[in-house]
Design an enzyme around this catalytic site. Sequence first.
Site, mmCIF file in Angstrom:
data_model
loop_
_atom_site.group_PDB
_atom_site.id
_atom_site.type_symbol
_atom_site.label_atom_id
_atom_site.label_comp_id
_atom_site.label_asym_id
_atom_site.label_seq_id
_atom_site.Cartn_x
_atom_site.Cartn_y
_atom_site.Cartn_z
ATOM 1 N N ASP A 22 -4.724 10.536 9.356
ATOM 2 C CA ASP A 22 -3.454 9.963 9.798
ATOM 3 C C ASP A 22 -2.940 10.534 11.108
ATOM 4 O OD1 ASP A 22 -2.673 8.009 7.760
ATOM 5 O OD2 ASP A 22 -2.812 9.735 6.408
ATOM 6 N N GLU A 71 0.882 -1.164 0.000
ATOM 7 C CA GLU A 71 0.000 0.000 0.000
ATOM 8 C C GLU A 71 0.916 1.208 0.000
ATOM 9 O OE1 GLU A 71 -2.684 0.103 3.366
ATOM 10 O OE2 GLU A 71 -3.129 2.202 2.987
ATOM 11 N N TYR A 105 -11.373 -2.653 3.414
ATOM 12 C CA TYR A 105 -10.408 -2.263 4.439
ATOM 13 C C TYR A 105 -11.178 -2.048 5.736
ATOM 14 C CZ TYR A 105 -6.295 0.387 6.196
ATOM 15 O OH TYR A 105 -5.201 0.842 6.891
#
Lengths: 267, 397
Positions: free
Chosen positions: A61, A50, A175
């Site tokens: 993040d 990834e 995911y």
Amino acid sequence: MSGRLETTFQRLRDKKEKALIAYLMAGDPGLAETEQLVVALEQAGADIIELGVPFSDPIADGPVIQQAAERGLKSGTTLRKILASVKSLRQQTEIPIVLMLYYNSIHAMGCEQFCKVATAAGVDGLIVPDMPPDEAGPLKGPADAAGLPLIFLLAPTSTPSRRKLVAEESHGFVYYVSLTGITGAKLSNVTDIQQNVKKLKKVSASPVAVGFGVATPEDAAQVSKMADGVIVGSAIVKRIASHQQDPTMVGHVAEFVRSLKAAMVPV
Amino acid sequence: MPHLPDTHGRFGPYGGRYVPETLMPALLELEEEYAKAKKDRRFKTDLAYYLKEYVGRPTSLYRADRLTKKLGGAKIYLKREDLCHTGAHKINNAIGQVLLAMRMKKRRIIAETGAGQHGVATATAAAMFGLKCEVYMGTEDMQRQALNVFRMRLLGAKVTGVDAGSRTLKDAISEAMRDWTTNVQTTHYILGSVLGAHPYPMMIRDFQAIIGKEARKQILAAEGKLPEYLVACVGGGSNSIGLFHAFLGDRTVKMIGVEAGGSGIVSGKHAARFSGGKPGVLQGTMTYLLQDENGQINLTHSVSAGLDYAAVGPEHSLYHDQGRIEYTYATDTEAMAAFDLLAREEGIVPALESAHAIAQVIKLAPKLKKSQVIIANLSGRGDKDVQQVARMRGVEL
């Protein structure tokens, strides 16, 4: 058309193995190192790469990947350079490469143009953390046309109706975000993950990979029991960061990835 | 005037919900709860009560005679949001959202702040209702708005510095979004401007629309007619949309939004999204952004922390494209001159943000007839900026 992602998950299923998905921030510390890392990590046991595209404002993040993005931007990394890099990697490796990028990077290039260039370069899927399926309209058409799977995320907070939506819209894999939070947080309640992944697998035709918070071989071992794939990001990026100036950086990171894969329990 | 946004939170091509999946359920819940609250008599009564008795609404519409005379053209009125409790319009939204948080049984409040006005307003509302409050603020802004940092702490809020990127409002919003993503089950995020994912731009506009509703009545009472012009500064765009919204259907009323021109557009050091930006997605919404050719967000600059932001509310982007609202900018220098002029002519020290609106009034009024009327939104008072202005002039306090 059976793509590299599908082939990989099938091959692993046949061997009764789970996929180790290793995250790298493209251009951290430089694109040349990223290319070396991709090849080395494949040899060390990573099944899928990834590849993060550095963005100035990565809202999903945590600090580890934020700082990696800052280093990536500092080294002059752009989406176009990353796509060129993937293209050149394709002369050395067939490992599936999915891009993780914020929507504005795609929007700036134009959805159609981006999907064409990405597919031609050898990109195998897209994870866009700030684009839930509800907003994917403008990207879906060009991505489908280019045969580029859109991989959506599901979270512990997702309701059953959203689980269904994400499962239906996701291609390549789904995911599953293991925790309510951002990347690099600590792995939380494993029983919850297990239950949610189970529910997700019931409605998903695609494999399910679990990420966020998987930091150690022990974490990878636990998560690999429940899902088709294990995604490790911040823990890898942290090792790259702490060996920035070290000529043995690639070796260090590869060794860590080897330990992750070794811990992952066959079915 | 069509009802905006549509059910997907779109203002034409702008707006939407570009957020991590983790936040989607919370946004859907918020949208639903807000729709219910809007129809709930109790909610409306409570909101009206606090706005009147706690915030001090309605704020006055003050005829600025000396400024009018000095500029020698249109008659100038100031909508005195600076007279709100805590010193700016931000409290209108903070009270509304705290009431919503109480309905959703969320006892922890987070917020971002640039100039500190929204942080102070949120800390105030949280204190009044006994909720826990944490405010994210860029470290650069903490330095230039030190007074507001101390005020928030006095009010019992935790102020957390954000030392990433440009260390200003944009980075504070990202950090607040990350906190919300992590603590979404217990926490309500009170966004301070008409930014972010749906329903925020709609909801915050609705809470601020009271500014224009009052002003419209007040000007009709004072002048017996609608104004020719409305002028307001545009950071995220909440005070401006608050003033403009009630007048959008009045075709004769022209509206001007004033962005931060910083050191000038050619310098690249500014926050004038409509002069140097193009559409893109930042922090949950599709809107005009200052960005480079790769979609990386540019660093911005303004003397005013509250206007120093790379994106603008999505509803403004639509009105910009439609030409319904004209957007211009005032430079740091022009804003500083307006700051001084208003202090000396009217005895009102405006916030540096609001001084941008006054700077536009200074350019516009002399070109108009004496029979014409301008309403400028004085969105906040300048006490918070006194220290910074002194520092810029080399005065030790």
